[in-house]
Design a protein around this motif. Sequence first.
Motif, PDB file in Angstrom:
ATOM      1  N   ARG A   1       2.919   2.868   4.732  1.00 60.32           N
ATOM      2  CA  ARG A   1       1.634   2.383   5.209  1.00 60.32           C
ATOM      3  C   ARG A   1       1.645   0.908   5.568  1.00 60.32           C
ATOM      4  NH1 ARG A   1      -2.776   4.153   1.042  1.00 60.32           N
ATOM      5  NH2 ARG A   1      -3.772   2.315   1.886  1.00 60.32           N
ATOM      6  N   ASN A   2       2.724   0.212   5.203  1.00 57.45           N
ATOM      7  CA  ASN A   2       2.829  -1.199   5.559  1.00 57.45           C
ATOM      8  C   ASN A   2       3.165  -1.298   7.046  1.00 57.45           C
ATOM      9  OD1 ASN A   2       3.590  -3.835   5.853  1.00 57.45           O
ATOM     10  ND2 ASN A   2       4.509  -3.945   3.831  1.00 57.45           N
TER      11      ASN A   2
ATOM     12  N   MET B   1       1.452  13.263   1.275  1.00 55.10           N
ATOM     13  CA  MET B   1       1.674  12.778   2.647  1.00 55.10           C
ATOM     14  C   MET B   1       3.124  12.361   2.836  1.00 55.10           C
ATOM     15  SD  MET B   1      -1.047  13.062   4.336  1.00 55.10           S
ATOM     16  CE  MET B   1      -0.744  11.998   5.731  1.00 55.10           C
ATOM     17  N   LYS B   2       3.693  11.695   1.791  1.00 57.10           N
ATOM     18  CA  LYS B   2       5.106  11.301   1.869  1.00 57.10           C
ATOM     19  C   LYS B   2       5.994  12.524   2.003  1.00 57.10           C
ATOM     20  CE  LYS B   2       5.182   6.966  -0.616  1.00 57.10           C
ATOM     21  NZ  LYS B   2       5.644   6.280  -1.815  1.00 57.10           N
TER      22      LYS B   2
ATOM     23  N   GLY C   1      10.331  15.091   9.211  1.00 61.42           N
ATOM     24  CA  GLY C   1      11.506  14.395   9.731  1.00 61.42           C
ATOM     25  C   GLY C   1      12.779  15.187   9.520  1.00 61.42           C
TER      26      GLY C   1
ATOM     27  N   ASP D   1      -2.235  -2.922   5.824  1.00 55.94           N
ATOM     28  CA  ASP D   1      -2.325  -1.481   5.656  1.00 55.94           C
ATOM     29  C   ASP D   1      -2.759  -0.857   6.984  1.00 55.94           C
ATOM     30  OD1 ASP D   1      -2.693   1.039   4.853  1.00 55.94           O
ATOM     31  OD2 ASP D   1      -4.016   0.574   3.177  1.00 55.94           O
TER      32      ASP D   1
ATOM     33  N   SER E   1      16.123  10.037  12.696  1.00 53.81           N
ATOM     34  CA  SER E   1      15.246  10.793  11.797  1.00 53.81           C
ATOM     35  C   SER E   1      14.784   9.934  10.628  1.00 53.81           C
ATOM     36  CB  SER E   1      15.966  12.018  11.271  1.00 53.81           C
ATOM     37  OG  SER E   1      16.356  12.830  12.325  1.00 53.81           O
TER      38      SER E   1
ATOM     39  N   LEU F   1       6.384   7.903   9.332  1.00 52.08           N
ATOM     40  CA  LEU F   1       5.411   8.856   8.809  1.00 52.08           C
ATOM     41  C   LEU F   1       5.040   8.589   7.360  1.00 52.08           C
ATOM     42  CD1 LEU F   1       6.700  12.208  10.291  1.00 52.08           C
ATOM     43  CD2 LEU F   1       4.742  10.905  10.995  1.00 52.08           C
ATOM     44  N   THR F   2       5.921   7.951   6.579  1.00 54.48           N
ATOM     45  CA  THR F   2       5.642   7.877   5.143  1.00 54.48           C
ATOM     46  C   THR F   2       5.199   6.508   4.660  1.00 54.48           C
ATOM     47  OG1 THR F   2       7.963   7.446   4.698  1.00 54.48           O
ATOM     48  CG2 THR F   2       7.245   9.708   4.533  1.00 54.48           C
TER      49      THR F   2
ATOM     50  N   GLY G   1       5.754  13.962   5.442  1.00 56.31           N
ATOM     51  CA  GLY G   1       6.509  13.163   6.397  1.00 56.31           C
ATOM     52  C   GLY G   1       7.998  13.407   6.302  1.00 56.31           C
ATOM     53  N   ALA G   2       8.515  13.457   5.048  1.00 55.97           N
ATOM     54  CA  ALA G   2       9.950  13.673   4.870  1.00 55.97           C
ATOM     55  C   ALA G   2      10.349  15.058   5.362  1.00 55.97           C
ATOM     56  CB  ALA G   2      10.315  13.511   3.398  1.00 55.97           C
TER      57      ALA G   2
ATOM     58  N   ILE H   1      11.954   8.051  11.904  1.00 52.93           N
ATOM     59  CA  ILE H   1      10.729   8.866  12.009  1.00 52.93           C
ATOM     60  C   ILE H   1      10.110   9.052  10.635  1.00 52.93           C
ATOM     61  CG2 ILE H   1       9.933  11.206  12.453  1.00 52.93           C
ATOM     62  CD1 ILE H   1      11.611  11.313  14.840  1.00 52.93           C
ATOM     63  N   ILE H   2      10.958   9.330   9.627  1.00 54.78           N
ATOM     64  CA  ILE H   2      10.427   9.521   8.276  1.00 54.78           C
ATOM     65  C   ILE H   2       9.754   8.235   7.789  1.00 54.78           C
ATOM     66  CG2 ILE H   2      11.103   9.953   5.889  1.00 54.78           C
ATOM     67  CD1 ILE H   2      13.258  11.792   6.953  1.00 54.78           C
TER      68      ILE H   2
ATOM     69  N   PRO I   1       0.827  -1.201   0.000  1.00 54.53           N
ATOM     70  CA  PRO I   1       0.000   0.000   0.000  1.00 54.53           C
ATOM     71  C   PRO I   1       0.868   1.261   0.000  1.00 54.53           C
ATOM     72  CG  PRO I   1       0.008  -0.985   2.160  1.00 54.53           C
ATOM     73  CD  PRO I   1       0.787  -1.900   1.286  1.00 54.53           C
ATOM     74  N   GLN I   2       0.485   2.241  -0.789  1.00 54.44           N
ATOM     75  CA  GLN I   2       1.282   3.473  -0.907  1.00 54.44           C
ATOM     76  C   GLN I   2       0.498   4.659  -0.369  1.00 54.44           C
ATOM     77  OE1 GLN I   2       4.373   3.929  -1.915  1.00 54.44           O
ATOM     78  NE2 GLN I   2       4.715   1.764  -2.324  1.00 54.44           N
ATOM     79  N   LYS I   3       1.196   5.530   0.339  1.00 55.80           N
ATOM     80  CA  LYS I   3       0.568   6.765   0.768  1.00 55.80           C
ATOM     81  C   LYS I   3       0.537   7.750  -0.378  1.00 55.80           C
ATOM     82  CE  LYS I   3       0.707   7.386   5.683  1.00 55.80           C
ATOM     83  NZ  LYS I   3       1.481   7.747   6.838  1.00 55.80           N
TER      84      LYS I   3
END
Lengths: 167, 111
Positions: free
Chosen positions: B25-26, A91-92, A99, B102, B15, B22-23, A95-96, B18-19, A85-87
Motif C-alpha cells: 500500500r506504500n 488481499m495480500k 501473480g 497510503d 511477476s 498488488l500487495t 495478490g500473491a 506484479i505481486i 500501511p499494511q493491506k
Amino acid sequence: MSTTEILFFFLSALAIFSAIMVLVSKNPVHSVLWLIAVFFAISGHYILLNAQFLAIVNLIVYAGAIMVLFLFVIMLMNLNAETEPQKHVWMKLAGAVSGGCFLMVLVSLVRQATDMQHKTALMKDGNIGLIKNLGKALFSDYVVPFEISSVLFLSAMVGAVVIGKKE
Amino acid sequence: MPIQYYIYLCLALFSIGIIGVLTRRNAIIVFMCVELMLNAVNLLLVAFSKMHYGLAIGANPETTVGIDGQLFVFFIMVVAAAEVSVGLAIIVMMYRNTHSVDINFLNRLKN
C-alpha cells in the motif's frame, strides 16, 4: 559447467532473491537498497550479453539517478517500518495468488512454444552492444525519436516543477 | 545460453513486480515495483536482440540485426527517467496534502 553459466545462474539467483526482498522488507529504505542490488544483477546480465553500453547506462541512470531520487524522497518524508500501511492479509494472499497464476500461465506457454526451442542468446561474441554501433544507429535511423525524447524530458521537468511547487 | 532461461528469469522478475503492485500500500514501493517490471522487460529485449543477432551472424558477419532491441531499451530508460521524476513529484504532493503515502487515500479520486 562453464564460467558463463555459473555467472548466469549466480546473477539470476541474486536478482530474484533481491526482488523478493524488495517486497518483504518492511522498511522502505531497505527496499530501495535491495532494488539497487537487482539493478546491479541486471547490469551483470547485460555485461554477460556483451551489451556494455546498456550495462553502464543502467547503472548510471537507474542505480545512480533514479534510486537516489527514491532514497531522497523517502528520507524527506521520514518513512519507516512503523508508519508502513499494511493491506489486509486476504488481499495480500489474493495478490500473491494472482501473480503466481500469471507466472504459471506464461511459463507453461513458453514451455510449449515450439518457436523458442533450441534458440540461444549469443553470450560474449558480437559487437552490436558496443557504443560505436549503437551510436551509429541512434544518430542515423533513430535520430527523430532521440530528439523527441529531449522534448519529453523538457516536459517532464516542467511538469515535475509545476506539480511539486507550493501553492 | 538458451533463450528460455532468460524468458523464465524475466517472467519471474515481472511477476514479482506484479505481486508487489498488488500487495503493497506504500505508493513509493508500488512505484519501485513498476521499475522492477520495466527492468525485466529491458533484460528480455536485450536477450532477444542477441538471439536474433546470433541467428543472423552466420550468413553475414557484418550484420547489425538486433540493434533495434538495444536502442528500444535505451528509449525505455529515457521514458522511465522522465516518468520517475513526474511520479515522485505527484507522490510528494500527495504526502503534502494527506501526510501519508497510503494509496488507499487516492480512492477519493472516484468521487
